[in-house]
Design a protein around this motif. Structure first.
Motif, PDB file in Angstrom:
ATOM      1  N   ASP A   1       0.813  -1.208   0.000  1.00 40.63           N
ATOM      2  CA  ASP A   1       0.000   0.000   0.000  1.00 40.63           C
ATOM      3  C   ASP A   1       0.851   1.264   0.000  1.00 40.63           C
ATOM      4  O   ASP A   1       0.723   2.109  -0.834  1.00 40.63           O
ATOM      5  N   ASP A   2       1.692   1.358   1.001  1.00 42.57           N
ATOM      6  CA  ASP A   2       2.519   2.551   1.144  1.00 42.57           C
ATOM      7  C   ASP A   2       3.988   2.160   1.153  1.00 42.57           C
ATOM      8  O   ASP A   2       4.342   0.993   1.379  1.00 42.57           O
ATOM      9  N   ASP A   5       5.252   0.106   4.169  1.00 45.28           N
ATOM     10  CA  ASP A   5       4.696  -1.217   4.451  1.00 45.28           C
ATOM     11  C   ASP A   5       5.735  -2.288   4.130  1.00 45.28           C
ATOM     12  O   ASP A   5       6.434  -2.183   3.114  1.00 45.28           O
ATOM     13  N   SER A  22      -6.922  -3.878   2.649  1.00 46.14           N
ATOM     14  CA  SER A  22      -6.178  -2.942   3.482  1.00 46.14           C
ATOM     15  C   SER A  22      -7.094  -1.921   4.148  1.00 46.14           C
ATOM     16  O   SER A  22      -8.133  -1.560   3.603  1.00 46.14           O
ATOM     17  N   ARG A  24      -5.473   0.907   4.947  1.00 41.29           N
ATOM     18  CA  ARG A  24      -4.662   2.098   4.703  1.00 41.29           C
ATOM     19  C   ARG A  24      -5.021   2.796   3.399  1.00 41.29           C
ATOM     20  O   ARG A  24      -4.666   3.957   3.201  1.00 41.29           O
ATOM     21  N   SER A  25      -5.655   2.102   2.513  1.00 41.30           N
ATOM     22  CA  SER A  25      -6.062   2.739   1.263  1.00 41.30           C
ATOM     23  C   SER A  25      -7.541   3.094   1.361  1.00 41.30           C
ATOM     24  O   SER A  25      -8.236   2.643   2.265  1.00 41.30           O
ATOM     25  N   ARG A  27      -9.069   6.016   2.188  1.00 40.13           N
ATOM     26  CA  ARG A  27      -9.292   6.694   3.474  1.00 40.13           C
ATOM     27  C   ARG A  27      -9.749   8.125   3.215  1.00 40.13           C
ATOM     28  O   ARG A  27      -9.437   8.715   2.191  1.00 40.13           O
ATOM     29  N   HIS A  36     -12.140   4.668   6.817  1.00 43.77           N
ATOM     30  CA  HIS A  36     -11.720   3.840   5.694  1.00 43.77           C
ATOM     31  C   HIS A  36     -12.908   3.030   5.214  1.00 43.77           C
ATOM     32  O   HIS A  36     -13.970   3.036   5.830  1.00 43.77           O
ATOM     33  N   ARG A  52      -2.817  -3.374   9.037  1.00 40.17           N
ATOM     34  CA  ARG A  52      -2.633  -2.512   7.868  1.00 40.17           C
ATOM     35  C   ARG A  52      -3.241  -3.192   6.649  1.00 40.17           C
ATOM     36  O   ARG A  52      -3.923  -2.579   5.858  1.00 40.17           O
ATOM     37  N   THR A  94      -0.747  -2.889  12.516  1.00 44.72           N
ATOM     38  CA  THR A  94      -0.667  -1.438  12.387  1.00 44.72           C
ATOM     39  C   THR A  94       0.727  -0.919  12.718  1.00 44.72           C
ATOM     40  O   THR A  94       1.102   0.151  12.268  1.00 44.72           O
TER      41      THR A  94
END
Length: 110
Positions: A1-2, A5, A22, A24-25, A27, A36, A52, A94
């Motif tokens: 994702d990021d 990660d 996820s 995390r995406s 959001r 989210h 995450r 997380t």
């Protein structure tokens, strides 16, 4: 994702599928809250982020994706639940810690 990660490259046997879900995406902020897209069906609110992301290997993408999203909804109980399902899975906490269950494939060189 990021970029921060933990990443992994694995090899799956022919005919296998993999999916990742996820928190995390997808959001956004609303009313001063970070939200989210993964919702708890009992509250219709975003699930608390225990993970995450969750990745599952299965015989098809629908099964893999269904289990990844359900694992996010299960929160910390997802580890035991995924073990019961018998599907290989990789859960990223997380804090970035990684938990694997049910013979998650070994990492291969990229």
């Amino acid at each position: 994702d990021d970029d921060d990660d933990p990443s992994v490259v694995v090899a799956l046997p022919a005919g296998a599928a993999v999916a990742t879900s996820s928190t995390r995406s997808r959001r956004w902020r609303s009313g001063g809250r970070d939200l989210h897209h993964v919702l708890d069906p009992t509250t219709c609110q975003p699930v608390p982020a225990s993970w995450r992301c969750v990745t599952v290997a299965a015989s098809d993408c629908v099964t893999a994706n269904t289990h990844t999203t359900a694992a996010l909804v299960h929160g910390r109980a997802a580890i035991a639940w995924l073990r019961e399902q018998g599907l290989p899975a990789r859960l990223v906490g997380t804090d970035g810690s990684v938990t694997v269950v049910n013979s998650w494939p070994a990492e291969v060189a990229a």
